[in-house]
Design an enzyme around this catalytic site. Structure first.
Site, short mmCIF file in Angstrom:
data_model
loop_
_atom_site.label_atom_id
_atom_site.label_comp_id
_atom_site.label_asym_id
_atom_site.label_seq_id
_atom_site.Cartn_x
_atom_site.Cartn_y
_atom_site.Cartn_z
N ASP A 1 11.79 4.02 -4.72
CA ASP A 1 11.75 2.56 -4.70
C ASP A 1 13.16 2.01 -4.92
O ASP A 1 13.93 2.56 -5.71
CB ASP A 1 10.84 2.02 -5.83
CG ASP A 1 9.37 2.15 -5.49
OD1 ASP A 1 9.04 2.23 -4.30
OD2 ASP A 1 8.56 2.15 -6.42
N ARG B 1 10.30 2.45 3.90
CA ARG B 1 9.34 1.41 3.53
C ARG B 1 10.12 0.10 3.50
O ARG B 1 11.07 -0.05 2.72
CB ARG B 1 8.73 1.70 2.15
CG ARG B 1 7.73 0.65 1.68
CD ARG B 1 7.18 1.06 0.30
NE ARG B 1 5.97 0.32 0.01
CZ ARG B 1 5.88 -0.64 -0.93
NH1 ARG B 1 6.95 -0.97 -1.63
NH2 ARG B 1 4.74 -1.25 -1.15
#
Length: 307
Positions: free
Chosen positions: A132, A184
């Protein structure tokens, strides 16, 4: 950043508010966005989601830790998560991590070693790990760690996140696309200055769509992380017009948000993954969800006044 978002983030940082929320929040409605406190609870919920033909990314919550002991414990939990996924036979489930939870702010070399252990476990269990992305001061070192792991394990094992509200993201996607990185793409949820991030929502949205198209055009796998149908439908039309193969993309949504839309997309034959957080340190994640969407805060307030 909107006034509402600023107010929510400021209020959430208040010690009294944080104390009350941490004690009662899950009972009052925060549990809608968190899959559980323990790994066992998260695995149970993951099974239920997989049975609905929803793919899952598990995220053990926690960030900005201050000791190597805490980082080592977070590393162990990430490794245990892969073991639990494998043992349960959850082939539609992978893991994501935040580097500040693994010692990034203490020692980047120490963080890299922790990440190497986790990535090795992902590889051993034939799984995948997503890093992330966090706030701007940490992006360059995050990219350096990612590139080290990418060269060692390859894009089939490790991927990363790009935030569309940052000016730099177009150049980052161009570089990562040439490497065939599994990305992502998200809008971004951190408080960033206008010097590095688009202040207007329209610009963030426009760049989000442009980045998705850019990465798919490079033939690289793209996780399209949005709940906004006004962005999903135009992208689906573009994907169809440009004959983008189904195996090159998936949609991603946050646990507890737009579950109806996720089920609808699955029914239409699209791959949808639910980003599913769990753990004791759920509060920072939860407050960002409130800041992103005022309706989420209203949901919690309604529960405050229930019997």
């Amino acid at each position: 950043m909107s006034i509402t978002r600023k107010i929510v983030l400021s209020l959430a940082a208040n010690r009294v508010v944080r104390s009350i929320a941490s004690k009662y929040g899950l009972k009052l409605g925060a549990g809608r966005f968190i899959a559980g406190v323990t790994l066992e609870e998260a695995i149970k919920r993951t099974k239920e989601l997989n049975e609905q033909n929803l793919w899952v990314t598990l995220d053990h919550l926690g960030e900005s830790i201050t000791s190597k002991q805490e980082a080592s414990e977070a590393t162990r939990i990430a490794i245990d998560t892969y073991a639990a996924i494998s043992q349960a036979g959850l082939i539609k489930t992978n893991v994501s991590v935040k580097l500040t939870q693994l010692g990034l702010d203490i020692d980047s070399s120490f963080c890299l070693e922790n990440m190497r252990k986790i990535t090795a476990k992902a590889n051993e269990t034939n799984n995948f790990l997503r890093i992330d992305m966090e706030d701007t001061p940490r992006i360059d070192v995050t990219m350096e760690i990612f590139q080290s792991l990418l060269s060692e394990f390859g894009s089939a094992v490790i991927g990363i996140v790009i935030q569309s509200y940052l000016y730099r993201s177009k150049a980052d996607v161009e570089k990562l696309g040439k490497q065939g990185v599994n990305l992502r793409i998200v809008k971004g949820a951190y408080k960033e200055p206008k010097e590095v991030a688009f202040p207007a929502k329209k610009d963030v949205d426009d760049q989000f769509i442009a980045l998705v198209k850019q990465h798919l055009s490079n033939g690289a796998y793209t996780a399209i992380a949005t709940h906004d149908e006004n962005m999903i439908h135009p992208l689906l039309a573009w994907i169809k017009e440009n004959n983008i193969a189904d195996h090159l993309y998936e949609f991603q949504m946050l646990y507890g948000i737009r579950s109806d839309l996720a089920r609808k997309l699955v029914a239409e034959g699209y791959k949808v993954r639910v980003y599913t957080p769990f753990g004791k340190e759920w509060y920072p994640y939860f407050t960002r969800r409130l800041a992103e969407r005022p309706a989420n805060a209203l949901f919690i307030l309604k529960n405050l006044f229930k019997k």
